[in-house]
Every structure is written in structure tokens, then in C-alpha cells.
Scaffold this motif. Sequence first.
Motif, PDB file in Angstrom:
ATOM      1  N   LEU A 511     107.848  29.078  57.878  1.00  0.00           N
ATOM      2  CA  LEU A 511     108.894  28.205  56.357  1.00  0.00           C
ATOM      3  C   LEU A 511     108.867  29.653  56.177  1.00  0.00           C
ATOM      4  CD1 LEU A 511     108.319  26.517  54.009  1.00  0.00           C
ATOM      5  CD2 LEU A 511     106.004  28.742  53.143  1.00  0.00           C
ATOM      6  N   ASP A 512     110.154  29.311  55.612  1.00  0.00           N
ATOM      7  CA  ASP A 512     111.428  30.316  54.931  1.00  0.00           C
ATOM      8  C   ASP A 512     112.230  31.664  56.075  1.00  0.00           C
ATOM      9  OD1 ASP A 512     111.556  29.112  52.555  1.00  0.00           O
ATOM     10  OD2 ASP A 512     110.135  30.853  51.842  1.00  0.00           O
ATOM     11  N   LYS A 513     112.249  30.945  57.468  1.00  0.00           N
ATOM     12  CA  LYS A 513     112.515  31.549  58.908  1.00  0.00           C
ATOM     13  C   LYS A 513     110.836  32.823  59.164  1.00  0.00           C
ATOM     14  CE  LYS A 513     117.203  31.730  57.770  1.00  0.00           C
ATOM     15  NZ  LYS A 513     118.367  32.056  58.218  1.00  0.00           N
ATOM     16  N   LYS A 514     110.265  32.037  58.677  1.00  0.00           N
ATOM     17  CA  LYS A 514     109.139  33.554  59.001  1.00  0.00           C
ATOM     18  C   LYS A 514     108.338  32.587  59.292  1.00  0.00           C
ATOM     19  CE  LYS A 514     109.297  36.811  54.990  1.00  0.00           C
ATOM     20  NZ  LYS A 514     108.755  36.587  53.540  1.00  0.00           N
ATOM     21  N   ASN A 515     107.396  33.494  60.598  1.00  0.00           N
ATOM     22  CA  ASN A 515     106.404  32.651  61.516  1.00  0.00           C
ATOM     23  C   ASN A 515     104.812  32.357  61.360  1.00  0.00           C
ATOM     24  OD1 ASN A 515     104.538  32.697  64.470  1.00  0.00           O
ATOM     25  ND2 ASN A 515     105.410  30.881  64.500  1.00  0.00           N
ATOM     26  N   PHE A 516     104.163  31.473  60.597  1.00  0.00           N
ATOM     27  CA  PHE A 516     102.165  31.853  60.899  1.00  0.00           C
ATOM     28  C   PHE A 516     101.835  30.802  61.367  1.00  0.00           C
ATOM     29  CE2 PHE A 516     104.762  32.046  56.815  1.00  0.00           C
ATOM     30  CZ  PHE A 516     104.724  32.111  55.914  1.00  0.00           C
ATOM     31  N   ASP A 517     100.481  31.900  62.147  1.00  0.00           N
ATOM     32  CA  ASP A 517      99.192  31.102  63.033  1.00  0.00           C
ATOM     33  C   ASP A 517      98.670  30.811  62.601  1.00  0.00           C
ATOM     34  OD1 ASP A 517     101.278  32.239  65.193  1.00  0.00           O
ATOM     35  OD2 ASP A 517     100.285  34.355  64.990  1.00  0.00           O
ATOM     36  N   VAL A 518      98.034  29.922  62.245  1.00  0.00           N
ATOM     37  CA  VAL A 518      96.500  28.692  62.350  1.00  0.00           C
ATOM     38  C   VAL A 518      95.541  29.423  63.283  1.00  0.00           C
ATOM     39  CG1 VAL A 518      95.046  27.458  61.499  1.00  0.00           C
ATOM     40  CG2 VAL A 518      98.152  27.104  60.807  1.00  0.00           C
ATOM     41  N   ILE A 519      94.835  30.022  62.426  1.00  0.00           N
ATOM     42  CA  ILE A 519      93.655  30.382  63.281  1.00  0.00           C
ATOM     43  C   ILE A 519      92.497  30.544  63.034  1.00  0.00           C
ATOM     44  CG2 ILE A 519      94.823  32.588  64.474  1.00  0.00           C
ATOM     45  CD1 ILE A 519      93.566  34.204  62.721  1.00  0.00           C
ATOM     46  N   GLU A 520      90.997  30.419  63.706  1.00  0.00           N
ATOM     47  CA  GLU A 520      89.375  30.653  63.335  1.00  0.00           C
ATOM     48  C   GLU A 520      89.334  31.550  63.708  1.00  0.00           C
ATOM     49  OE1 GLU A 520      87.797  26.738  65.156  1.00  0.00           O
ATOM     50  OE2 GLU A 520      88.537  25.433  63.860  1.00  0.00           O
ATOM     51  N   SER A 521      88.179  32.032  62.485  1.00  0.00           N
ATOM     52  CA  SER A 521      87.753  33.645  63.019  1.00  0.00           C
ATOM     53  C   SER A 521      86.127  33.825  61.892  1.00  0.00           C
ATOM     54  CB  SER A 521      88.532  34.511  62.693  1.00  0.00           C
ATOM     55  OG  SER A 521      88.010  36.001  62.638  1.00  0.00           O
ATOM     56  N   LEU A 522      85.607  33.860  62.665  1.00  0.00           N
ATOM     57  CA  LEU A 522      84.156  34.084  61.738  1.00  0.00           C
ATOM     58  C   LEU A 522      83.863  33.070  60.258  1.00  0.00           C
ATOM     59  CD1 LEU A 522      84.303  37.658  59.867  1.00  0.00           C
ATOM     60  CD2 LEU A 522      83.940  36.918  62.352  1.00  0.00           C
ATOM     61  N   GLY A 523      84.167  31.923  61.017  1.00  0.00           N
ATOM     62  CA  GLY A 523      83.777  30.168  60.440  1.00  0.00           C
ATOM     63  C   GLY A 523      84.402  29.927  59.453  1.00  0.00           C
ATOM     64  N   HIS A 524      85.814  30.824  59.271  1.00  0.00           N
ATOM     65  CA  HIS A 524      87.150  30.163  58.651  1.00  0.00           C
ATOM     66  C   HIS A 524      88.501  29.736  59.187  1.00  0.00           C
ATOM     67  CE1 HIS A 524      84.843  31.684  55.052  1.00  0.00           C
ATOM     68  NE2 HIS A 524      84.679  33.003  55.784  1.00  0.00           N
ATOM     69  N   THR A 525      89.142  28.786  58.974  1.00  0.00           N
ATOM     70  CA  THR A 525      90.543  28.601  59.313  1.00  0.00           C
ATOM     71  C   THR A 525      90.964  29.224  57.923  1.00  0.00           C
ATOM     72  OG1 THR A 525      89.303  26.461  59.909  1.00  0.00           O
ATOM     73  CG2 THR A 525      92.083  26.788  59.538  1.00  0.00           C
ATOM     74  N   LEU A 526      92.348  30.449  58.868  1.00  0.00           N
ATOM     75  CA  LEU A 526      92.693  31.115  58.210  1.00  0.00           C
ATOM     76  C   LEU A 526      94.764  30.275  58.620  1.00  0.00           C
ATOM     77  CD1 LEU A 526      92.856  34.564  58.644  1.00  0.00           C
ATOM     78  CD2 LEU A 526      90.821  32.802  59.591  1.00  0.00           C
ATOM     79  N   VAL A 527      95.266  31.920  57.672  1.00  0.00           N
ATOM     80  CA  VAL A 527      97.003  31.587  58.083  1.00  0.00           C
ATOM     81  C   VAL A 527      96.716  32.955  58.415  1.00  0.00           C
ATOM     82  CG1 VAL A 527      98.744  31.151  57.916  1.00  0.00           C
ATOM     83  CG2 VAL A 527      97.734  29.539  57.354  1.00  0.00           C
ATOM     84  N   MET A 528      97.817  33.666  59.454  1.00  0.00           N
ATOM     85  CA  MET A 528      97.724  35.044  59.600  1.00  0.00           C
ATOM     86  C   MET A 528      98.945  35.230  59.963  1.00  0.00           C
ATOM     87  SD  MET A 528      96.581  37.030  63.063  1.00  0.00           S
ATOM     88  CE  MET A 528      97.121  35.548  64.221  1.00  0.00           C
ATOM     89  N   HIS A 529      99.935  36.178  59.341  1.00  0.00           N
ATOM     90  CA  HIS A 529     101.592  36.537  59.377  1.00  0.00           C
ATOM     91  C   HIS A 529     101.412  37.585  59.565  1.00  0.00           C
ATOM     92  CE1 HIS A 529     105.663  36.950  58.825  1.00  0.00           C
ATOM     93  NE2 HIS A 529     105.365  37.382  57.717  1.00  0.00           N
ATOM     94  N   LYS A 530     102.424  38.335  61.006  1.00  0.00           N
ATOM     95  CA  LYS A 530     102.738  39.691  60.872  1.00  0.00           C
ATOM     96  C   LYS A 530     104.239  39.721  60.728  1.00  0.00           C
ATOM     97  CE  LYS A 530      99.194  39.783  65.146  1.00  0.00           C
ATOM     98  NZ  LYS A 530      98.777  39.827  65.963  1.00  0.00           N
ATOM     99  N   GLU A 531     104.742  41.026  60.261  1.00  0.00           N
ATOM    100  CA  GLU A 531     106.198  41.179  59.686  1.00  0.00           C
ATOM    101  C   GLU A 531     106.210  42.893  59.571  1.00  0.00           C
ATOM    102  OE1 GLU A 531     109.547  39.698  57.524  1.00  0.00           O
ATOM    103  OE2 GLU A 531     107.922  39.260  56.696  1.00  0.00           O
ATOM    104  N   ASP A 532     106.768  44.000  60.549  1.00  0.00           N
ATOM    105  CA  ASP A 532     107.535  44.662  61.156  1.00  0.00           C
ATOM    106  C   ASP A 532     105.375  45.991  60.885  1.00  0.00           C
ATOM    107  OD1 ASP A 532     110.000  44.551  60.785  1.00  0.00           O
ATOM    108  OD2 ASP A 532     109.703  44.363  58.168  1.00  0.00           O
ATOM    109  N   ASN A 533     105.102  45.022  61.899  1.00  0.00           N
ATOM    110  CA  ASN A 533     103.173  45.866  61.663  1.00  0.00           C
ATOM    111  C   ASN A 533     102.506  45.866  60.742  1.00  0.00           C
ATOM    112  OD1 ASN A 533     104.488  45.796  64.880  1.00  0.00           O
ATOM    113  ND2 ASN A 533     105.725  48.511  64.273  1.00  0.00           N
ATOM    114  N   ARG A 534     103.076  44.304  60.396  1.00  0.00           N
ATOM    115  CA  ARG A 534     101.990  44.657  59.034  1.00  0.00           C
ATOM    116  C   ARG A 534     101.931  43.018  58.909  1.00  0.00           C
ATOM    117  NH1 ARG A 534     104.628  45.716  53.525  1.00  0.00           N
ATOM    118  NH2 ARG A 534     102.035  45.074  52.727  1.00  0.00           N
ATOM    119  N   LEU A 535     100.486  43.357  58.974  1.00  0.00           N
ATOM    120  CA  LEU A 535      99.371  41.830  58.913  1.00  0.00           C
ATOM    121  C   LEU A 535      99.185  41.164  57.445  1.00  0.00           C
ATOM    122  CD1 LEU A 535      97.181  39.709  60.691  1.00  0.00           C
ATOM    123  CD2 LEU A 535      95.943  41.669  60.747  1.00  0.00           C
ATOM    124  N   SER A 536      99.035  39.705  57.476  1.00  0.00           N
ATOM    125  CA  SER A 536      98.901  39.621  56.479  1.00  0.00           C
ATOM    126  C   SER A 536      98.013  38.429  56.194  1.00  0.00           C
ATOM    127  CB  SER A 536      99.467  39.252  55.099  1.00  0.00           C
ATOM    128  OG  SER A 536     100.998  38.254  55.988  1.00  0.00           O
TER     129      SER A 536
END
Length: 555
Positions: A511-536
Motif C-alpha cells: 500500500l502506497d509503496k510500503k510492504n505490510f506482513d499479515v501474521i498471527e501471534s498470541l492468538g491475534h491476527t495483525l499487520v506488521m510493517h518494518k521501515e528504517d528498523n522501526r516496527l509498527s
Amino acid sequence: MKLFLVLNFFLLAGSVWGKAPQSELSTYLKLQKKFSRSLCGKGEDDKYYQLLKNYRSDGFFLPSLEDKRVDYTAIEENLPLLQEKKKWLEEQFATLSKMKQLPAFDDRLIQIEQLLHLILLSKERILKGQSVERELLKSKEMIFQLREFIGKLREELPFFLNFKSPVDYLALRQSYEEIKDDKSKEREQNTIYLKRKIIEDGAMDEDHRNFDLAFRSTFDSLWLALRDYESGFLQENLRFDIHYILNEIEKKTRRGLSLQIQRMVEWKQRTVRMIDFYQNIVNEKSLPEKNKPSSKRILRKSKDRFQLQDFVLKKQAEVFSFWKRQSTRMKALFALETILYNEVGRLDGPGSLERQAVAQVVKNRIGDPEYSVIDEHDAIFPYLKKFSLKKIQIEHWLGALLKEGEFSFTYYFIPETVRVFCPDMSRSGQTLRKKNLKIALSSLSDARSNFRATRYYSRISMIGRIDMAKVWSDFEILPESPGIAIRGRLERELRAAIGKMSYKYLYSFDLDKKNFDVIESLGHTLVMHKEDNRLSLHYYRNPHLFSYFSKRKKI
């Protein structure tokens, strides 16, 4: 006419888009209570559910022509298909009757889940550029193995498949969509639609609950996709549908053999009644013209369908009549909160992003007569006889709500339609209504939204989970997007788990030239984005529940 309707909309809209005072919410709620008392008297919703139950047993589609004559050709061409269906159901009943119990698949299902997990690990490595060629070959081999497992399940569970399996539901839908608006092809429309009604079917309990068309049709579509799959990269739709099918097989086998036999008996009996209904109509074809029954009379013979449809359309006409007397602002709030209740309900995630999006879709439709003007072709039109055509067609908000086919809940056979005239007045219903009204008010006040979608669909609610992007060729699907940022304790716990690599990768999107990963962790489905060593981290907006479309720009 279209120019008049659009200009009229903009004249009316001036009083709608301004910011609403706080008292507007209480004014609407008082009016809505009056509406509920007026249209939803004691037992009205119970009457609907009883009519719906009857319809599910004997409410058969009647193909008819523009001049109200019965389309005998469509019926005659489909009668052999019905006879074939009856024979197939008898075979499934015989298969079940010879069994002592349904097979147990627990170990097999676990094995498939483990294989799926390995395929996803390869998928993550491929996307990260790790040994791409080797991982693609390994993944492709595992997907072939997965296909073998699913194929064996189908062979062992023929009574969980659909008649004419595997059915290409996308092709069926497309064949109808291509001609449905062509008035010169009435007979073809009727023939295809009746064929769909025969094939798009499933089993249900004796009380007509737990209809399993969604399961059977998804099983078919999944197999068709896997059968022709050549890639070593597993698509997200396949992963999602495999999980659904495995869970459903587990639930259905645990319900036991005797119940499955009962369901097959009900399905066969319903099909026999359907054959009798259509055969009797064909038998009357040879009568002299003056003695031939009209479509309306035959429709009354299928009284369960006629009574349900007539009841719902009369109630919808009462809805139109009540809200037509109110201000444009009140009509807008009623349309928006009713649509949000029925289309999104409680499925929304944090931030209410889906309800905001759906509200904007409705708002975008108001200036377009295609979506917001009731005309002579809509089923409700004959029930609005006390209003002139002009007075009907200036009601854009009511048109957007009640226009046939634009929202599934307005169809008489969709249970949610009862909430159009019998709003949920429970405590939880009232709480949800107030939330929806706040979103509606915010949407009406926002005149500069850049979200231009005018259509959306829920893939999991489509028969066969078909991809509507392949049907709506004049529209383009909007890209997937993450939900709001995760904050607080949950964020800290998830960051700690991800730091320890305690998560399962599902898929990625851009989305908007950014990459997002969809993952499962601790029973939750969530979206993870890494940019400049920062995790959102963001909440997940499930695209299988809501995908949005905008009209393609003409070049």
C-alpha cells in the motif's frame, strides 16, 4: 430524467452535509422509536420468520416473461437437471445408509494443517529472498501434496459435496451477469437463473436451519482452484478457504451420521416437491390459451414464496411511506444506520473502519441514479402506487436503502431484511445503533472524503466465494489497508513475542509503496510493517469480509 434527479439531489443535499447539532441524535432516536411502534407491532418479526421457514421448504422460483406469461421453455429445459439431481441425492442417501458412522478425520486434518504451516514458512522465505528457487520448488511439491489430501477428502465425503460437483460458481454467475440487463434475452436469463437455483443448493436440518450451501460451494471452488494450481506460491484466498473447509468438516462429522441422513432426506423431499411443482406447470402448457394460468396465479400456487415476498414488499413500502414524511437529514440517518447495522453489524474492528468505509460508499451512491433511484423494474415499485413516479424518484436516501439488488438484506429471503421494518430494540441493538449514528453523522459532515468506492462485497458471503473483481469488469478493487495502530499492553506483549520470533506468517500486501506482513501471534491476527528498523503493529482488516471497488476511469 437522470440530469433532473442528480440536480435535485444536490439541491436537497445542502441541508444534509452541514454539521449536526447534538440534539439531532436524540431527535432521531425518538422518531425511530415511533417508527418501530408503528411498523413492528407484536408478532410482526415472528410472522416473517414463519413465512421464511415455509419458503425454505416450498418457495420455488417461477420463470416468467415481461408480459407476465410463464416461461415454459426455461422450465422444460431444466426439468431433466432436476431429475438428475433427485437421482444423485438418492445415491448419497444410499451411501450414508450403508455406513455405521461417519469417518473420523482428526489425524488427517492435523496433518493437512501441519503441511499448510510448512508451505507458509516457504512463502515467507520466498518473499524475503531466501533461497527463492529452492523454496519455490519445495513449496510447489507440498502444494501438490496438499491437493492430494483435499482430493482424498472429497472422494471419501461425496455426501458433503454439491450436485454436479465440482461446480464453477464464477462461470455460472458470469453467464447470468452478461445477459441479465438485455431485454431481448429473457428466456436465456430465466433458463440460467433457474439452473442456478437448482445447482446452488444444499442440505439443511428438518427445521430448515443450518443450510450448508456456503460449505458445499466453497469446497467446490477450493478444489477447482487447487486442481489447476501450478504455482509454488500459495495464494491467501486458498489458505483462508482451506482452514474454513477443515473446520467445517470437523464440525459436520462430529454432528453424527443420523443427522446427516435426516438432512439428506429433507433435501431429497424438497427436490421432489420442486419437480412436482414445475412438472404440473408444464402439464398445463397444453391447455387452451384462455385456460392457461397466468404467472400470478401460478405464483400463488407456490404460496410460500409469494406470501413471503408480498409480506416483505408491503412492509418495505410502509418503511418508504413513513420516512418519506421526515426531513432529508432524518432519512439519511435512517438509511445509513440501517445499512450499517445489517451490512457490518458487530464484525467491525477497532476504529470502526469498515463502518466508516461502508457509510462513505452509501454517501458516494446518493448522487448516482443507478444506485439511489427506484424505478419500474424494482420489485417494490408496484407497492408504492400511492406516490407519483417523480415523488418516488426524488427520495435518494430511501432509494439507496431499498433499491433491489444493491444490498442483499433487502431481498425478501435474506433474514436480515426483517430489521428494515423491525429494528433491533434490545439493549445491545440500541448501543450499536448509537455507535452507527455517530459514524453516520460524521460521514454526513465530511464533504471532502477521497474514498471514492461505490461498491463492496464480502467474499465469504458469496456462493462459492467467487471473486467479484472478475465479474465487475467496469470496476477496480481498492488495495488492502491495515487497521489502526495497536497500542498499550497488547502492543508491548506482541512486540516481545515477535522479537522472540513467536509468530506465524500468513501473507503480505503493498500500500502506497510500503510492504505490510499479515501474521498471527498470541492468538491475534495483525499487520506488521518494518521501515528504517522501526516496527509498527496494526489491527487486521480482513479483506475476506470487506473489499471495496471504485468505477474505472474511462480513458
